[in-house]
Scaffold this active site. Structure first.
Site, PDB file in Angstrom:
ATOM      1  N   ASP A   1       0.523  -1.433  -0.359  1.00 13.36           N
ATOM      2  CA  ASP A   1       0.176   0.055  -0.056  1.00 13.36           C
ATOM      3  C   ASP A   1       1.202   1.240   0.273  1.00 13.36           C
ATOM      4  OD1 ASP A   1      -2.202  -1.476   0.063  1.00 13.36           O
ATOM      5  OD2 ASP A   1      -2.440  -0.766   2.043  1.00 13.36           O
TER       6      ASP A   1
ATOM      7  N   PHE B   1       2.188   1.925  -3.076  1.00 13.46           N
ATOM      8  CA  PHE B   1       1.305   2.552  -4.207  1.00 13.46           C
ATOM      9  C   PHE B   1       1.254   3.627  -3.914  1.00 13.46           C
ATOM     10  CE2 PHE B   1      -2.843   3.176  -5.985  1.00 13.46           C
ATOM     11  CZ  PHE B   1      -3.247   2.335  -7.275  1.00 13.46           C
ATOM     12  N   ASP B   2       1.050   3.910  -2.799  1.00 17.60           N
ATOM     13  CA  ASP B   2       0.344   5.704  -2.267  1.00 17.60           C
ATOM     14  C   ASP B   2       1.960   6.495  -3.010  1.00 17.60           C
ATOM     15  OD1 ASP B   2      -2.042   4.600  -1.571  1.00 17.60           O
ATOM     16  OD2 ASP B   2      -1.585   4.955   0.764  1.00 17.60           O
TER      17      ASP B   2
ATOM     18  N   SER C   1     -35.317  -1.464 -20.664  1.00 16.91           N
ATOM     19  CA  SER C   1     -35.439  -2.762 -19.526  1.00 16.91           C
ATOM     20  C   SER C   1     -36.274  -4.016 -20.242  1.00 16.91           C
ATOM     21  CB  SER C   1     -36.310  -1.481 -18.224  1.00 16.91           C
ATOM     22  OG  SER C   1     -37.864  -1.713 -19.102  1.00 16.91           O
ATOM     23  N   LEU C   2     -36.487  -4.037 -18.621  1.00 14.64           N
ATOM     24  CA  LEU C   2     -37.213  -6.007 -19.047  1.00 14.64           C
ATOM     25  C   LEU C   2     -38.711  -6.375 -18.336  1.00 14.64           C
ATOM     26  CD1 LEU C   2     -34.043  -7.768 -17.347  1.00 14.64           C
ATOM     27  CD2 LEU C   2     -34.932  -7.797 -18.801  1.00 14.64           C
TER      28      LEU C   2
ATOM     29  N   GLU D   1     -29.204 -14.771 -14.005  1.00 14.40           N
ATOM     30  CA  GLU D   1     -28.405 -13.948 -12.927  1.00 14.40           C
ATOM     31  C   GLU D   1     -29.034 -12.893 -12.145  1.00 14.40           C
ATOM     32  OE1 GLU D   1     -27.225 -10.475 -16.000  1.00 14.40           O
ATOM     33  OE2 GLU D   1     -25.691 -12.275 -16.975  1.00 14.40           O
TER      34      GLU D   1
ATOM     35  N   LYS E   1     -30.888  -9.779  -9.986  1.00  9.58           N
ATOM     36  CA  LYS E   1     -31.314  -8.556  -9.811  1.00  9.58           C
ATOM     37  C   LYS E   1     -30.279  -7.704  -9.266  1.00  9.58           C
ATOM     38  CE  LYS E   1     -35.050  -5.503 -12.745  1.00  9.58           C
ATOM     39  NZ  LYS E   1     -35.044  -4.462 -11.614  1.00  9.58           N
TER      40      LYS E   1
ATOM     41  N   ASP F   1     -30.358  -4.146  -7.535  1.00  8.95           N
ATOM     42  CA  ASP F   1     -30.848  -3.182  -7.441  1.00  8.95           C
ATOM     43  C   ASP F   1     -30.136  -1.518  -7.641  1.00  8.95           C
ATOM     44  OD1 ASP F   1     -33.021  -1.642  -7.514  1.00  8.95           O
ATOM     45  OD2 ASP F   1     -34.134  -2.352  -5.232  1.00  8.95           O
TER      46      ASP F   1
ATOM     47  N   ARG G   1     -29.103   5.596 -17.494  1.00  4.45           N
ATOM     48  CA  ARG G   1     -29.801   5.381 -18.443  1.00  4.45           C
ATOM     49  C   ARG G   1     -30.962   6.176 -18.716  1.00  4.45           C
ATOM     50  NH1 ARG G   1     -33.799   0.161 -18.252  1.00  4.45           N
ATOM     51  NH2 ARG G   1     -35.892   1.485 -16.848  1.00  4.45           N
TER      52      ARG G   1
ATOM     53  N   TYR H   1     -22.681  -6.771 -16.802  1.00  2.00           N
ATOM     54  CA  TYR H   1     -23.284  -7.447 -16.565  1.00  2.00           C
ATOM     55  C   TYR H   1     -23.377  -7.539 -18.530  1.00  2.00           C
ATOM     56  CZ  TYR H   1     -27.648  -4.554 -15.389  1.00  2.00           C
ATOM     57  OH  TYR H   1     -27.556  -3.728 -15.290  1.00  2.00           O
TER      58      TYR H   1
ATOM     59  N   LYS I   1     -39.166 -11.258 -10.064  1.00  2.00           N
ATOM     60  CA  LYS I   1     -39.246 -10.690  -9.218  1.00  2.00           C
ATOM     61  C   LYS I   1     -39.481 -11.505  -7.631  1.00  2.00           C
ATOM     62  CE  LYS I   1     -38.503  -5.663 -10.875  1.00  2.00           C
ATOM     63  NZ  LYS I   1     -39.302  -4.666  -9.686  1.00  2.00           N
TER      64      LYS I   1
ATOM     65  N   CYS J   1     -62.799  12.905  15.995  1.00  4.75           N
ATOM     66  CA  CYS J   1     -63.183  12.250  14.721  1.00  4.75           C
ATOM     67  C   CYS J   1     -62.701  13.221  13.973  1.00  4.75           C
ATOM     68  CB  CYS J   1     -63.946  11.838  15.197  1.00  4.75           C
ATOM     69  SG  CYS J   1     -65.209  11.231  12.759  1.00  4.75           S
TER      70      CYS J   1
ATOM     71  N   CYS K   1     -66.528  14.820  11.836  1.00  3.47           N
ATOM     72  CA  CYS K   1     -67.154  15.124  12.697  1.00  3.47           C
ATOM     73  C   CYS K   1     -66.671  15.893  14.113  1.00  3.47           C
ATOM     74  CB  CYS K   1     -68.384  14.424  13.285  1.00  3.47           C
ATOM     75  SG  CYS K   1     -68.055  13.475  14.309  1.00  3.47           S
TER      76      CYS K   1
ATOM     77  N   CYS L   1     -65.961   6.410  16.946  1.00  2.00           N
ATOM     78  CA  CYS L   1     -66.289   7.652  16.935  1.00  2.00           C
ATOM     79  C   CYS L   1     -67.953   7.941  17.253  1.00  2.00           C
ATOM     80  CB  CYS L   1     -66.237   8.754  15.545  1.00  2.00           C
ATOM     81  SG  CYS L   1     -67.754  10.176  15.861  1.00  2.00           S
TER      82      CYS L   1
ATOM     83  N   CYS M   1     -72.589  10.953  11.737  1.00  2.00           N
ATOM     84  CA  CYS M   1     -71.607  11.409  12.044  1.00  2.00           C
ATOM     85  C   CYS M   1     -71.270  10.818   9.871  1.00  2.00           C
ATOM     86  CB  CYS M   1     -70.818  10.229  12.186  1.00  2.00           C
ATOM     87  SG  CYS M   1     -68.324  10.496  11.407  1.00  2.00           S
TER      88      CYS M   1
HETATM   89  S1  IVH Z   1     -29.985  -7.315 -18.001  1.00  2.00           S
HETATM   90  C1  IVH Z   1     -32.588  -5.158 -22.456  1.00  2.00           C
HETATM   91  N1  IVH Z   1     -29.272  -7.819 -16.137  1.00  2.00           N
HETATM   92  O1  IVH Z   1     -32.658  -3.568 -14.280  1.00  2.00           O
HETATM   93  C2  IVH Z   1     -32.272  -5.688 -20.749  1.00  2.00           C
HETATM   94  N2  IVH Z   1     -30.526  -5.829 -15.886  1.00  2.00           N
HETATM   95  O2  IVH Z   1     -35.415  -3.765 -15.667  1.00  2.00           O
HETATM   96  C3  IVH Z   1     -31.270  -6.344 -20.569  1.00  2.00           C
HETATM   97  N3  IVH Z   1     -30.517  -4.675 -13.551  1.00  2.00           N
HETATM   98  O3  IVH Z   1     -32.149  -1.570 -16.826  1.00  2.00           O
HETATM   99  C4  IVH Z   1     -30.606  -5.612 -19.057  1.00  2.00           C
HETATM  100  N4  IVH Z   1     -30.205  -6.496 -12.694  1.00  2.00           N
HETATM  101  O4  IVH Z   1     -31.575  -1.628 -14.437  1.00  2.00           O
HETATM  102  C5  IVH Z   1     -30.041  -7.299 -16.421  1.00  2.00           C
HETATM  103  N5  IVH Z   1     -28.116  -9.054 -13.717  1.00  2.00           N
HETATM  104  C6  IVH Z   1     -28.860  -8.084 -14.376  1.00  2.00           C
HETATM  105  C7  IVH Z   1     -29.287  -6.976 -14.071  1.00  2.00           C
HETATM  106  C8  IVH Z   1     -30.051  -5.800 -14.209  1.00  2.00           C
HETATM  107  C9  IVH Z   1     -30.565  -5.435 -11.852  1.00  2.00           C
HETATM  108  C10 IVH Z   1     -32.035  -3.451 -13.632  1.00  2.00           C
HETATM  109  C11 IVH Z   1     -31.220  -2.639 -15.270  1.00  2.00           C
HETATM  110  C12 IVH Z   1     -32.324  -3.098 -16.146  1.00  2.00           C
HETATM  111  C13 IVH Z   1     -33.689  -3.289 -15.080  1.00  2.00           C
HETATM  112  C14 IVH Z   1     -34.715  -4.400 -16.016  1.00  2.00           C
END
Ligand code: IVH
Length: 677
Positions: free
Chosen positions: A32, A35-36, A81-82, A112, A114, A116, A135, A224, A311, A405, A408, A423, A429
Site C-alpha cells: 500500500d 502504491f501511495d 428495461s425488462l 443472474e 437483479k 437494485d 439510462r 452484466y 421479482k 373524530c 365530525c 366515533c 357522523c
Molecule cells: S439485463 C434489455 N441483467 O434491471 C435489458 N439488467 O428492469 C437488459 N438490472 O435496466 C438488462 N441487474 O438496470 C440485466 N443482471 C442484470 C440486472 C439488470 C439489474 C437492471 C437494469 C435494467 C433493469 C431492467
C-alpha cells in the site's frame, strides 16, 4: 531519461495495472505504501504538467471535478428495461414463448441476480474508459463520466486479450448495504436526514456535481452486458467471462441453466440467500444464453423477448412515514393509515399502509418521520413490519393517537377490550351514516343493486333518507328528477324515470332477503356474515335477540364477549330501535325461515376451506355462503387443518406455494360446485 509525459503515461499504466490485479485478481503485487508513493508522484507531475494528464489517470478516482450540469448523450444502442414476472406461472409462459419463438430448437438460459441500483453504460475506446452514461429515458442519458471514474471497480484501463477498439459495457451501480448503513449512521450523528434506501442513495450520489463527494461514498458496480460492433463471442456466458478477464467486476452469482426447472431452482435458492447478500437484489434476470438466438427472438416495443426479470415476492422495502391520517368506517371504527413516501413494492407503487389500531402504533413504537420497512401482507394491502430506528432523528416525537373524530370532531372513545377507537356520533357522523346505508344495500347484504353510493349520497344530502329504514318509505316522486353529484361538483345528473322505477323495484325485492342477511345488513359492529348466520341460527328471530342477555348471547356457537357486548349496545340504542320497528313495519324478514334451516346439507361437514383468487360463477362471498350453508367452515389461513383451497384466477402465489408445500389439495370453482351438488 524519460520525458515528463512519458513518466506520467508510465506511472498511470503501472498504477492501473496494480489496481486491476488488486480488485480483479485479488493479487497484492505492491505494498500500500509503495502504491501511495507512486500515486503521490503522479499527482505532483500532473499538477505541474496538467496538459499530460491521462484520461484514465488513477488520480481521477479521488474526484475533485465539478459538473455544473450533466451533458445529455444519445445511446448508441437503446437501454431497454425488462418485462417483470412475479409467479412461476409467468415463467412457464415466458419459457413457452421462447420455445415457440425458437421452433423448439435447443437453447440454454443464464440466470443472474437483479441488482437494485442505477443502470449505467460504460464506453471504452482503445481500452480506456471514455464515457459513462446513465439510462435516462432509454434513448439518451446523462454523461456522468467524472463521477463514474471515482468508482474503484470501474476499470479506467482494460487489460487482457481480444479487447476491441470500441466496446460498451452495461451494468448496475450500487451502494453495498454495509456502506449504506455506515453513511446513514454518520448522517444521523451529524443530525442530517438519513437516506431512504441504497438504490436512491446510489442514484442520488451519481447525479452529484462534486465528484469528490461521489468518491467518498464508496459506490460499487457490477457489469452484466457486453456490446460490440463485431461479433466476438457466441454466448452471453462467454461474454461475461470476457468481461471478467478484462478486469470488470462481474458478480460470481450467475449460473447456466439447461431447463426451466433449473431456473426455478436458482430462484428458490436465491430467494433465501439474498437475505444475507451484501447487495440489495430484488429478483433474478433470466436470459437466453445463445447470442444468435437472442437476436432471432428480438425485442417488443419495450422489452427483449429473450430475457425476463423475476421479482422476488413480498420483498421488504424501506420508506419514510410522511403522516398518519384516520379513516372513519361505517361502524364508527377508526383506522389509522400510514401515508408513506411512494415506493415500489412487488410491482406496485405503495403510498399507504394500514396501521389497524392504536395497539399497532404502540407495538411499532412509531415516531414522526420514521423510516419504516413495509411488506405485502396478505398479498394486497402492504403493512409496516418494523422500523429502522437507526435512522430516527433524536428530535422525533412519538406518534400520539388522535383524540377527536377527523370527520365530525366528536371525542373518540375506546371500550375496554376493544382494539379500536370509535366515533360515538353514529347518527350524525357523515361517513358512518352513509357507510351504513352503503353496506345495507351492498351485494352481500340486501343487494339493492339499482342504486350505488352516489344515489345514497344524493338522497342523504337532499334530506330524503337519514338511515336504512327510510329507504323503504321512498316514493317515486322522491326519486324522479333527484339531482346527483359526481366528485366533480359541477357535473350534476338527475335520476330518470326508468332508474327511479328500478330503484323502487329492487328495494321491494330486498324484502324477501332471509333473516340472517337482514341481520348482517344492519351493520352491527363486529357482526359480519358468519356471525350473523350463527346468531340467526341460535336465536331464530330478531325478537329473541333483542331480549337476550349477555350470557345468553355468548352461549351461542363461536360468539365471544366483544360481539355480545356490541349486540347488546346496538339493541339498547333508541335510534336503532326506531329503525328496527320501521324495518319490521316495512315487511323485512325478522325471523329465520324454518324450511331453509332444515334443508341445510351436511355435505361439507368437518371440512375447512380457504378461498383465494377471483371466480367466474360466484363472488367470493357467495362461495363462502355455500360453504356455511353446507356445514363447512371458512378460514383465511392455509394450515395443515385446511381440507381444500378453492382457487380462482390470480390466486396469490404465496398461498399456492404454501398449499403445495403442506400438501393441501387445490380445487377450482367447478370442482367445488360438484362437491356441493
Ligand atoms: S439485463 C434489455 N441483467 O434491471 C435489458 N439488467 O428492469 C437488459 N438490472 O435496466 C438488462 N441487474 O438496470 C440485466 N443482471 C442484470 C440486472 C439488470 C439489474 C437492471 C437494469 C435494467 C433493469 C431492467
Amino acid at each position: 531519461m524519460p520525458s515528463v509525459s512519458e513518466k506520467i503515461i508510465q506511472l498511470t499504466r503501472e498504477l492501473n495495472y496494480h489496481n486491476y490485479l488488486y480488485y480483479q485478481e485479488n493479487e497484492n503485487t505492491i505494498t500500500d505504501r509503495e502504491f501511495d508513493l507512486k500515486l503521490k508522484e503522479l499527482e505532483l507531475l500532473e499538477l505541474e504538467n496538467p496538459q499530460f494528464r491521462q484520461p484514465d489517470s488513477p488520480t481521477l478516482r479521488v474526484g475533485g471535478f465539478i459538473t455544473k450540469s450533466f451533458e445529455t448523450v444519445k445511446h448508441q444502442y437503446p437501454m431497454l428495461s425488462l418485462g417483470n414476472t412475479y409467479s412461476q406461472e409467468d415463467l412457464v409462459n415466458f419459457d413457452k414463448r421462447v420455445k415457440k419463438g425458437l421452433d423448439n430448437r435447443p437453447f440454454e438460459y443464464i440466470c443472474e441476480l437483479k441488482f437494485d441500483g442505477l443502470a449505467i453504460s460504460l464506453i471504452y475506446e482503445n481500452g480506456k474508459l471514455a464515457q459513462a452514461i446513465t439510462r435516462g429515458d432509454g434513448s439518451k442519458g446523462d454523461n456522468i463520466t467524472n463521477n463514474a471514474r471515482t468508482i474503484k471497480t470501474i476499470p479506467l484501463s482494460l487489460f487482457g486479450e481480444k479487447i476491441p477498439s470500441k466496446l460498451e459495457v452495461r451494468g448496475e451501480i450500487y451502494l453495498p448495504l454495509k456502506t449504506f448503513q455506515e453513511i446513514n449512521n454518520l448522517r444521523i450523528e451529524k443530525g442530517e436526514a438519513p437516506m431512504a434506501n441504497p438504490r436512491n442513495a446510489a442514484s442520488g450520489t451519481m447525479k452529484m456535481q462534486n465528484s469528490s463527494v461521489v468518491a467518498s461514498r464508496n459506490l460499487d458496480c457490477y457489469l452484466y452486458t457486453l456490446l460490440t460492433k463485431e461479433k466476438i463471442c457466441d454466448t452471453h456466458f462467454d461474454s461475461i467471462q470476457l468481461l471478467e478477464n478484462w478486469g470488470f467486476n462481474v458478480s460470481k452469482t450467475y449460473r447456466k441453466c439447461t431447463s426451466l426447472a433449473e431456473v426455478i431452482e436458482y430462484i428458490a435458492e436465491w430467494n433465501i440467500k439474498r437475505h444475507g447478500f451484501p447487495v440489495d437484489t430484488d429478483g433474478v434476470v433470466i436470459k437466453v444464453n445463445e447470442l444468435s438466438l437472442q437476436e432471432e427472438l428480438g425485442f417488443t416495443a419495450k422489452f427483449p423477448r429473450w430475457a425476463i426479470a423475476y421479482k422476488f415476492e413480498s420483498a421488504t422495502v424501506e420508506t419514510r412515514l410522511e403522516r398518519i391520517t384516520y379513516q372513519v368506517g361505517r361502524t364508527g371504527a377508526i383506522t389509522p393509515v400510514a401515508n408513506l413516501s411512494p415506493v415500489l413494492l412487488g410491482g406496485t407503487k405503495v403510498k399507504r399502509a394500514s396501521l389497524h389500531n392504536a395497539n399497532e402504533i404502540a407495538r411499532l413504537e412509531l415516531h414522526e418521520n420514521d423510516f419504516v420497512y413495509i411488506e405485502k401482507g396478505g398479498e394486497i394491502i402492504p403493512k409496516i413490519t418494523s422500523i429502522n430506528t437507526g435512522k430516527r432523528l433524536p428530535s422525533a416525537q412519538k406518534i400520539i393517537y388522535a383524540s377527536d373524530c377527523p370527520e365530525c370532531g366528536t371525542k373518540l372513545i375506546r371500550n375496554e377490550g376493544d382494539a379500536n377507537h370509535y366515533c360515538p356520533n353514529d347518527q350524525k357522523c357523515a361517513p358512518q351514516v352513509m357507510g351504513r346505508i352503503d353496506h345495507f344495500i351492498s351485494r352481500n347484504a340486501m343487494n339493492i343493486d339499482s342504486m350505488g353510493p352516489k344515489t345514497i349520497e344524493g338522497l342523504v344530502q337532499n334530506g330524503l333518507i337519514a338511515n336504512i329504514s327510510d329507504l323503504y318509505y321512498l316514493t317515486y316522486n322522491d326519486l324522479n328528477g333527484l339531482v346527483l353529484y359526481s366528485n366533480d361538483q359541477s357535473k350534476g345528473r338527475s335520476l330518470k324515470e326508468k332508474s327511479s322505477e328500478n330503484i323502487l323495484t329492487s328495494i321491494e325485492k330486498s324484502k324477501t332477503a332471509p333473516f340472517q342477511t337482514v341481520l348482517f345488513a344492519l351493520g352491527i359492529r363486529h357482526v359480519g356474515k358468519t356471525v350473523a348466520e350463527k346468531l340467526a341460527r341460535h336465536f331464530v328471530s330478531l325478537d329473541n335477540i333483542k331480549v337476550a342477555t349477555y350470557d345468553e348471547i355468548i352461549s351461542a356457537d363461536e360468539i365471544g364477549e366483544v360481539i355480545a357486548k356490541s349486540v347488546i349496545d346496538y339493541f339498547q340504542n333508541d335510534a336503532n330501535q326506531l329503525i328496527l320497528s320501521q324495518l319490521q313495519k316495512a315487511g323485512l324478514n325478522f325471523q329465520l325461515n324454518q324450511k331453509e334451516t332444515n334443508t341445510r346439507s351436511a355435505s361439507l361437514l368437518g371440512m375447512i376451506f380457504v378461498i383465494s383468487g377471483v371466480f367466474n360463477k360466484f363472488s367470493r362471498e357467495e362461495i363462502q355462503d355455500h360453504i356455511i350453508q353446507n356445514n363447512g367452515k371458512v378460514s383465511s389461513n392455509i394450515s395443515s387443518k385446511t381440507t381444500y383451497v378453492i382457487a380462482g384466477e390470480n390466486m396469490g402465489p404465496s398461498k399456492k406455494e404454501k398449499a403445495e408445500a403442506i400438501g393441501v389439495p387445490i380445487i377450482n370453482e367447478e370442482e367445488f360446485i360438484n362437491m356441493i351438488n
